[in-house]
Scaffold this active site. Sequence first.
Site, PDB file in Angstrom:
ATOM      1  N   LYS A  81      22.003  17.356  22.440  1.00  0.00           N
ATOM      2  CA  LYS A  81      21.864  18.811  22.502  1.00  0.00           C
ATOM      3  C   LYS A  81      22.949  19.473  21.658  1.00  0.00           C
ATOM      4  O   LYS A  81      24.113  19.029  21.651  1.00  0.00           O
ATOM      5  CB  LYS A  81      21.957  19.249  23.965  1.00  0.00           C
ATOM      6  CG  LYS A  81      21.714  20.728  24.226  1.00  0.00           C
ATOM      7  CD  LYS A  81      21.759  20.977  25.740  1.00  0.00           C
ATOM      8  CE  LYS A  81      21.659  22.435  26.101  1.00  0.00           C
ATOM      9  NZ  LYS A  81      21.732  22.642  27.566  1.00  0.00           N
ATOM     10  N   SER A 156      18.432  25.656  29.402  1.00  0.00           N
ATOM     11  CA  SER A 156      18.770  25.754  27.996  1.00  0.00           C
ATOM     12  C   SER A 156      18.471  24.492  27.191  1.00  0.00           C
ATOM     13  O   SER A 156      18.528  24.516  25.966  1.00  0.00           O
ATOM     14  CB  SER A 156      20.261  26.109  27.855  1.00  0.00           C
ATOM     15  OG  SER A 156      21.090  25.086  28.361  1.00  0.00           O
ATOM     16  N   SER A 180      19.962  24.110  33.591  1.00  0.00           N
ATOM     17  CA  SER A 180      19.537  23.832  32.219  1.00  0.00           C
ATOM     18  C   SER A 180      19.031  22.421  31.952  1.00  0.00           C
ATOM     19  O   SER A 180      18.522  22.155  30.866  1.00  0.00           O
ATOM     20  CB  SER A 180      20.671  24.158  31.250  1.00  0.00           C
ATOM     21  OG  SER A 180      20.894  25.542  31.203  1.00  0.00           O
TER      22      SER A 180
END
Length: 469
Positions: A81, A156, A180
């Site tokens: 990520k 997220s 997230s």
Amino acid sequence: MTTFDARTRVHAFRDDALGEHDAVGLAEAIRRGEVGAAEAARDAAERVRAVEERLHAVQTHAETPAPGTGGVFAGVPTFVKDNTDHQGLPTGHGSAAFTPRPARRHAPFARQFLSSGVTVLGKTRLPEFGFSPTTEYETAEPVRNPWHTGHSAGGSSGGSAALVAAGAVPIAHANDGGGSIRIPAACCGLVGLKPTRGRVVPNAQSRQLPLDLVVDGVVTRSVRDTAAFLAAAETHWRNPKLPPVGLVEGPSGRRLRIGFLIDSPNGVASDTATREAVTETATRLERLGHTVEPVEIAVDPRFTEDFLTYWGMLSFLLGATGRTLGADFDRRRMDGLSRGLRATYLENWRRTPGVLRRLKRTKMAYAAAFRGLDLLLSPVLAHPAPPIGRLAPTVPYPELIERILAYVAFTPVDNVVGTPSISLPSTRATDDGLPVGIMFSGRPGSERTLLDVAFTLEADRPFRRIQDV
């Protein structure tokens, strides 16, 4: 009756080196010599290219994919990520407020993840600084849900979830500061475990904050991949203050006492599809021999307001210290959600000491709810993945934050308390094919119990597969 439209669904499954393997299965095939690690990386890159034009999940492609050395996932292709440093790749945090530069070294968690043997193909997209439960932007293309490209992939960790759900890679890095990992897992029909605070190495961005909300993990398509990741992470580093997890390989048969709630502790009601998913799961658990009973969590009535203030403090601090990310950082270029959160904090900053005290006391109310129980079953979200645009940072902030708080009504408590929590696909889907997630939460250090119930449900009824729809 559930209906599907193939034009809105995207997946990359095909007859190649990856096949329909999960990460454990692909690693086993590589170890047996049935496929090569280079072949797996090449075919995964081709799969990513095949879906990226419609999903927009990738931030950066690695020019020379970095293979891990040894480990349970040796040779398995993956992504990191884009809020976590990976040496040689820029870290952009999903923001247009600065120009990212290549990282000089791996973040501590990146080293822990690489120790499992994965091959990193690049970095996945996230909303600005991970603040939003959807991976959308003011001007750039949003990350789209492979089950229905008109809907959000969550946030997220939306880019990671979209790639895994679409079959481009079997596992990808995610992290969770308010949901997230679990939110995109629920939106995309994946397994998403938020570990106990301190279970993996501390998150580089949040460990200096007065309340550390963020913990790293992965999103996967199978429970055994998540279990294998935790066991591998533990061989790299184990927190001596927590009971070891070890490798969980299937359901234990242990009978559990499970509390459940359908509406959130702060009074947000779940929609019909979500209520049915939780109720049906409770019925399944009882059929499988577990005891299930309603429960309430008596959190402080100010919890939502306090969490929002703390959330705003994070945006304020990022705006104040952004030049450490890039010399050209300009907080005026932060998106509408980030600016609104910052303004919220500036209005309420005097309340910070009381906010921190109350948030830290949440663990007492949470512990009280668990008396006599092993786990808590609830929704992940108040409703399934929203249409693209509903939670975009272009929506006026007062309306946007109201929508977000009516959507993300369950996950933040576990971040504040530091307890582990797992999102699983339910047997339900919406009329247009979107997954509906369910969530189990436990006491600190109870990952084995969470994996136990996850294996039980997966064995009872395998999770829906996008390639079969």
